[in-house]
Write an enzyme that holds these catalytic residues in place. Structure first.
Site, short mmCIF file in Angstrom:
data_model
loop_
_atom_site.label_atom_id
_atom_site.label_comp_id
_atom_site.label_asym_id
_atom_site.label_seq_id
_atom_site.Cartn_x
_atom_site.Cartn_y
_atom_site.Cartn_z
N LYS A 7 0.87 -1.18 0.00
CA LYS A 7 0.00 0.00 0.00
C LYS A 7 0.90 1.22 0.00
O LYS A 7 2.02 1.15 0.50
CB LYS A 7 -0.87 0.02 1.26
CG LYS A 7 -2.08 0.92 1.15
CD LYS A 7 -3.24 0.19 0.47
CE LYS A 7 -4.38 1.09 0.13
NZ LYS A 7 -5.57 0.32 -0.28
N ASP A 52 -6.81 4.39 -4.67
CA ASP A 52 -7.51 4.34 -3.38
C ASP A 52 -8.08 5.75 -3.20
O ASP A 52 -8.25 6.47 -4.19
CB ASP A 52 -6.55 3.92 -2.25
CG ASP A 52 -7.26 3.53 -0.95
OD1 ASP A 52 -7.70 2.38 -0.84
OD2 ASP A 52 -7.41 4.38 -0.04
P1 NDP Z 1 -12.61 8.16 -3.33
O1 NDP Z 1 -11.53 9.13 -3.15
O2 NDP Z 1 -13.12 7.89 -4.70
O3 NDP Z 1 -13.87 8.55 -2.43
C1 NDP Z 1 -13.75 8.66 -1.06
C2 NDP Z 1 -15.07 9.14 -0.48
O4 NDP Z 1 -15.01 9.07 0.93
C3 NDP Z 1 -15.36 10.60 -0.82
O5 NDP Z 1 -16.75 10.79 -0.87
C4 NDP Z 1 -14.72 11.33 0.35
O6 NDP Z 1 -15.25 12.62 0.59
C5 NDP Z 1 -15.03 10.40 1.50
N1 NDP Z 1 -13.97 10.52 2.52
C6 NDP Z 1 -12.65 10.29 2.35
N2 NDP Z 1 -11.96 10.52 3.48
C7 NDP Z 1 -12.86 10.92 4.36
C8 NDP Z 1 -12.77 11.31 5.70
N3 NDP Z 1 -11.59 11.34 6.36
N4 NDP Z 1 -13.92 11.65 6.33
C9 NDP Z 1 -15.11 11.62 5.66
N5 NDP Z 1 -15.25 11.25 4.39
C10 NDP Z 1 -14.16 10.91 3.76
O7 NDP Z 1 -12.09 6.81 -2.66
P2 NDP Z 1 -12.62 5.31 -2.85
O8 NDP Z 1 -14.07 5.30 -3.10
O9 NDP Z 1 -11.71 4.64 -3.79
O10 NDP Z 1 -12.31 4.71 -1.40
C11 NDP Z 1 -13.27 4.68 -0.35
C12 NDP Z 1 -12.90 3.61 0.66
O11 NDP Z 1 -12.88 2.33 0.02
C13 NDP Z 1 -11.52 3.76 1.31
O12 NDP Z 1 -11.59 3.24 2.61
C14 NDP Z 1 -10.65 2.84 0.46
O13 NDP Z 1 -9.50 2.41 1.16
C15 NDP Z 1 -11.62 1.71 0.22
N6 NDP Z 1 -11.34 0.82 -0.90
C16 NDP Z 1 -11.17 1.31 -2.17
C17 NDP Z 1 -10.96 0.45 -3.23
C18 NDP Z 1 -10.87 0.93 -4.63
O14 NDP Z 1 -10.80 0.09 -5.53
N7 NDP Z 1 -10.90 2.22 -4.90
C19 NDP Z 1 -10.86 -1.00 -3.02
C20 NDP Z 1 -11.13 -1.42 -1.65
C21 NDP Z 1 -11.34 -0.53 -0.66
P3 NDP Z 1 -14.39 13.91 0.13
O15 NDP Z 1 -14.39 13.86 -1.36
O16 NDP Z 1 -15.14 15.05 0.71
O17 NDP Z 1 -13.02 13.74 0.73
O1 2IT Z 2 -7.97 -1.30 -0.70
C1 2IT Z 2 -7.91 -1.83 -1.81
O2 2IT Z 2 -8.05 -3.05 -1.97
C2 2IT Z 2 -7.67 -0.97 -2.98
N1 2IT Z 2 -7.57 0.24 -2.83
C3 2IT Z 2 -7.50 -1.58 -4.34
C4 2IT Z 2 -6.11 -2.10 -4.53
C5 2IT Z 2 -5.77 -2.57 -5.91
O3 2IT Z 2 -4.60 -2.93 -6.08
O4 2IT Z 2 -6.61 -2.60 -6.80
#
Ligand code: NDP
Ligand code: 2IT
Length: 460
Positions: free
Chosen positions: A140, A180
């Site tokens: 990560k 992420d």
């Molecule tokens: P994005 O950046 O696309 O979206 C994040 C969302 O969460 C936004 O709406 C953001 O609001 C909000 N957010 C982020 N940080 C905070 C905070 N500290 N407090 C409140 N709201 C917050 O990220 P993802 O959708 O990719 O990721 C979301 C979650 O999913 C994370 O935990 C990530 O680790 C997890 N994840 C992501 C994967 C992926 O493939 N992308 C895979 C597996 C898990 P704002 O825009 O206002 O900051």
């Molecule tokens: O938390 C997660 O699994 C991710 N942000 C996706 C990682 C990846 O390599 O696709």
């Protein structure tokens, strides 16, 4: 018979003491890293029954080894803003475990990023990636860079500087980053461009989540959100329930959240709320997903803009209040520790049936305990959000064989991977005596594969 039970009780006590001493070591060696400590504690507690059953893991010090990253890289990221000022951020990559494949995991750009956040995420990735059944180890990375309010050119210059250093440590067979929080297709494009320029070679498989025109996989963008809903659907099915006609609350409005909402709606659910870090919108008639997509994917706007175009919807400042909305299913898809004990209790008193963790570690330990004690169906992050990294592994497979699968092919594979993760998780939870506890099941099933590979590969 009594003697046998006594032996078992002594073995369990020994395993408990062992795990306790390991946790104390982790706290001592990683002071102030509260998120990392939290993630390790949850896994250690789950592993007690597996250590009792298989003492080889203790003898081989597999747990001691697994909680220590193979490598943690921290580096300076200097860049120039649009006014010509020099800025400096900190970059990280943790290469946690390579027992079953190259390090694999996303990059997070958010001001809260520090070693603790990156290590908790990298640690969880070990078990998640193992559960996918794909040949991927765990890593990560990220930076405390805040993308909010930055111009496109500032984002590009930052990504280029970040990759100038990161490129020394990654490669299609060593470490494969992806997105992420704060890192989506645009950032992956700039990172890939800089990597290609530095290497002087087209190594498509060095990053995943790429644009579709240069090696990205159809279905990757949707994979995490869809996968979470597929997993929860399996869990509901086991109890004779489904998404159909249920009310759903989804936090966040980013990549994971948007596609979790889309799939839940496709399965007949009514999604009534979503959020961003400024607050949440409650739309009793059902969220207009096209509007959320336009605001967030195209216009880069805040979620409160939603109510300007949907007068019957309401905006509330602050994120935590979203959990006070009564619903059948809650999908936390924003960030770590967004559901605390109080939120869990509120959800329960409002009649929640199931939780599906789309984000990483969105529920605090107290919240998880509260859900499990109250028999709320609980889909833990390592299992429920593994669809994203699973399709990243499918992107790597397509890149190395120079083929591109159709969206339907990828989606079918994702569905079967999520079903398989559900099966492995429930089987492990049944085998180790707590059939309703998928947290335990996911941690154990993820652990065993990596632990066995580590033992077979010797002390390295
Ligand atoms: P994005 O950046 O696309 O979206 C994040 C969302 O969460 C936004 O709406 C953001 O609001 C909000 N957010 C982020 N940080 C905070 C905070 N500290 N407090 C409140 N709201 C917050 O990220 P993802 O959708 O990719 O990721 C979301 C979650 O999913 C994370 O935990 C990530 O680790 C997890 N994840 C992501 C994967 C992926 O493939 N992308 C895979 C597996 C898990 P704002 O825009 O206002 O900051
Ligand atoms: O938390 C997660 O699994 C991710 N942000 C996706 C990682 C990846 O390599 O696709």
């Amino acid at each position: 018979m009594k003697a046998l039970e006594e032996v078992k009780a002594t073995q369990a006590e020994r395993a408990q003491d062992y795990v306790k001493s390991l946790y104390e070591q982790v706290v001592e060696r990683n002071p102030n890293e509260v998120e990392f400590q939290q993630a390790v504690k949850e896994v250690l507690d789950s592993l007690i029954p597996v250590l009792v059953k298989n003492p080889t893991y203790i003898k081989q010090a597999v747990v001691e080894r697994i909680i220590e990253p193979e490598r943690l890289i921290s580096f300076r990221v200097p860049w120039v803003d649009d006014e010509g000022n020099v800025k400096v951020n900190r970059g990280f990559r943790v290469q946690f475990n390579s027992a079953i494949g190259p390090y694999k995991g996303g990059l997070r750009f958010h001001p809260s990023v520090n070693a603790s956040i990156i290590k908790f995420l990298g640690f969880e990735q070990i078990f998640k990636n193992s559960l996918t059944g794909q040949p991927i180890g765990a890593g990560k990375g990220g930076s405390d860079f805040d993308p909010k309010g930055k111009s496109d050119m500032e984002i590009m210059r930052f990504c280029q500087s970040f990759m100038t250093e990161l490129s020394k440590h990654i490669g299609p067979d060593t470490d494969v980053p992806a997105g992420d929080i704060g890192v989506g297709a645009r950032e992956i494009g700039y990172l890939f461009g800089q990597y290609k320029k530095l290497k002087g070679a087209y190594e498509a498989g060095v990053l995943t989540g790429k644009g579709l025109g240069y090696g990205g996989s159809l279905g990757r963008k949707e994979a995490t959100g869809y996968g979470t809903v597929y997993f929860v659907e399996e869990m509901l099915k086991d109890k004779g329930l489904s998404f159909k006609d249920s009310t759903v609350v989804v936090s966040g409005s980013g990549n994971v959240s948007i596609y979790a909402m889309e799939k839940a709606m496709e399965l007949g659910a009514k999604v009534i709320a979503c959020s961003d870090s400024s607050g949440y919108v409650f739309d009793p008639n059902g969220i207009d997903l096209d509007l959320v997509k336009r605001l967030k994917e195209e216009e880069n706007k805040r979620i409160y803009e939603y109510v300007k175009e949907r007068p019957k919807a309401r905006f509330e400042v602050g994120c935590a209040g979203i959990w006070s909305i009564p619903c059948d299913i809650a999908l936390p898809c924003a960030t770590q520790n967004e559901i605390d004990q109080e939120a869990a209790e509120t959800l329960i008193s409002n009649g929640i049936k199931a939780i599906g963790e789309g984000a990483n570690m969105p529920s605090s330990q107290e919240a998880i305990d509260t859900f499990l004690e109250n028999k709320v169906l609980f889909a833990p992050a390592k299992a429920a959000n593994a669809g994203g990294v699973a399709v990243s592994a499918l992107e790597m497979a397509q890149n190395s064989s120079r083929v591109a699968w159709t969206k339907e092919e990828v989606n079918e594979k994702l569905q079967s991977i999520m079903k398989d993760i559900y099966r492995k998780t429930t089987e492990a939870s049944e085998e180790y005596g707590e059939s309703e506890n998928l947290v335990l099941g996911a941690n154990i099933a993820g652990f065993v594969k990596v632990a066995d590979a580590m033992i077979e590969q010797g002390v390295i």
